[in-house]
Design an enzyme around this catalytic site. Structure first.
Site: not given
Length: 338
Positions: A142, A237, A308
């Site tokens: 992230s 992502e 995630h």
């Protein structure tokens, strides 16, 4: 829950720190040679750091339990529980914890606590020569993307896009952590059953695997903390972004010349990425990927177990791999640790 990055990037743009970036941070023409960090062993100590958003004591307790199950000890960063608004303390303090853990000879690896927002703010404050002199495993995902990419690009150390301390440490995810970081296996990454990848362009390609969160990566374009993208395998992502925002970020990578340099592309998972509100007209994600990725003519697919999601790979940033876009498989061509 991770902080909503779209608000952070709007309110806290990197222009706020641009004026403090010293001349010494300008990227050199010759990137440093790649270094593999030493593998982890049972009994080693993992330093917990929190370079992004705040945590609570229960998060530390959870991390201790999960790492103990792997036979690993824990050392806490000095500023682990600090808070400064939506940040886990002042920039200088969060950077100091990173530098200190790399310098600490009693610590064999660094694990980030969570994502959110904040890593990009500390990049000018890190001691990349110190980090290169003390190569260690560092892992997260992230917002941690910017930290992983900067250390890889500036220090030449392989970093790891994998679980943060507050992730779900389930058998699938732990299996890859153990095989990559403790067993030093050149693993084959294949999705769990019933999660079939979707081929964009078939074929195989080889190159160094590099990437991370799409919005974090695209916000770093133009900085001195990204690698040369020639012949890289790019993985990205995302979570909680409308499709038009994903389109905008991929457009940024195209306009910056990144997409034209890579030899392979993986869009891992776009978790809770919606077309828009109500009856607003929108492209679908497959349409956006077809517009930007298919014309590149390189092996590419959507749906790898990265990001995630609960079942996630541990992905080494900077390791040579071969990808098979027809089967959605990533094969490491070498161990990621020494």
């Amino acid at each position: 829950m991770f902080w909503n990055r779209r608000h952070f990037l709007t309110l806290c743009g990197l222009s706020a720190i641009a004026s403090v970036i010293p001349a010494s941070t300008i990227a050199t023409a010759n990137p440093p040679a790649i270094l593999k960090p030493p593998r982890l062993k049972v009994g080693d100590t993992v330093g917990l750091i929190n370079p992004s958003s705040p945590i609570e004591q229960e998060d530390i307790d959870y991390a201790r339990k999960e790492l103990a199950a792997l036979g690993l000890n824990v050392k806490l960063g000095t500023h682990l529980l600090d808070e400064y608004g939506y940040l886990a303390g002042q920039d200088a303090d969060r950077a100091a914890d990173v530098n200190a853990m790399f310098a600490d000879r009693s610590v064999q690896a660094l694990l980030t606590m969570r994502g959110g927002w904040g890593c990009s703010r500390i990049l000018p404050l890190l001691n990349y020569e110190l980090i290169r002199s003390n190569p260690k495993i560092i892992m997260g995902y992230s917002d941690i993307t910017s930290l992983l990419l900067a250390i890889y690009a500036r220090s030449g150390i392989i970093t790891f896009h994998g679980p943060v301390a507050t992730s779900t440490w389930n058998p699938f995810s732990v299996n890859y952590v153990k095989r990559l970081l403790l067993d030093a296996e050149p693993v084959r990454m294949q999705n769990p059953p019933l999660t079939r990848p979707q081929t964009i362009t078939g074929g195989k390609a080889r190159g160094q695997l590099v990437g991370g969160n799409l919005s974090v990566l695209s916000a770093m374009v133009g900085s001195a903390y990204l690698p040369d993208w020639e012949n890289k395998i790019l993985f990205v992502e995302e979570i909680g972004e409308d499709i038009y925002r994903v389109d905008r970020m991929l457009t940024q990578l195209k306009l910056a010349g990144i997409l034209d340099k890579i030899s392979g592309f993986i869009f891992a998972e776009c978790t809770r990425c919606e077309a828009g509100e109500g009856d607003e007209p929108s492209l679908s994600l497959p349409q956006v990927l077809s517009d930007w990725i298919r014309p590149l003519g390189i092996p590419a697919w959507y749906g790898s177990a990265i990001g995630h999601i609960k079942d996630k790979f541990t992905v080494p940033v900077g390791v040579e791999v071969e990808i098979d876009a027809n089967l959605g498989i990533i094969q490491l061509l070498e161990p990621a640790v020494g």
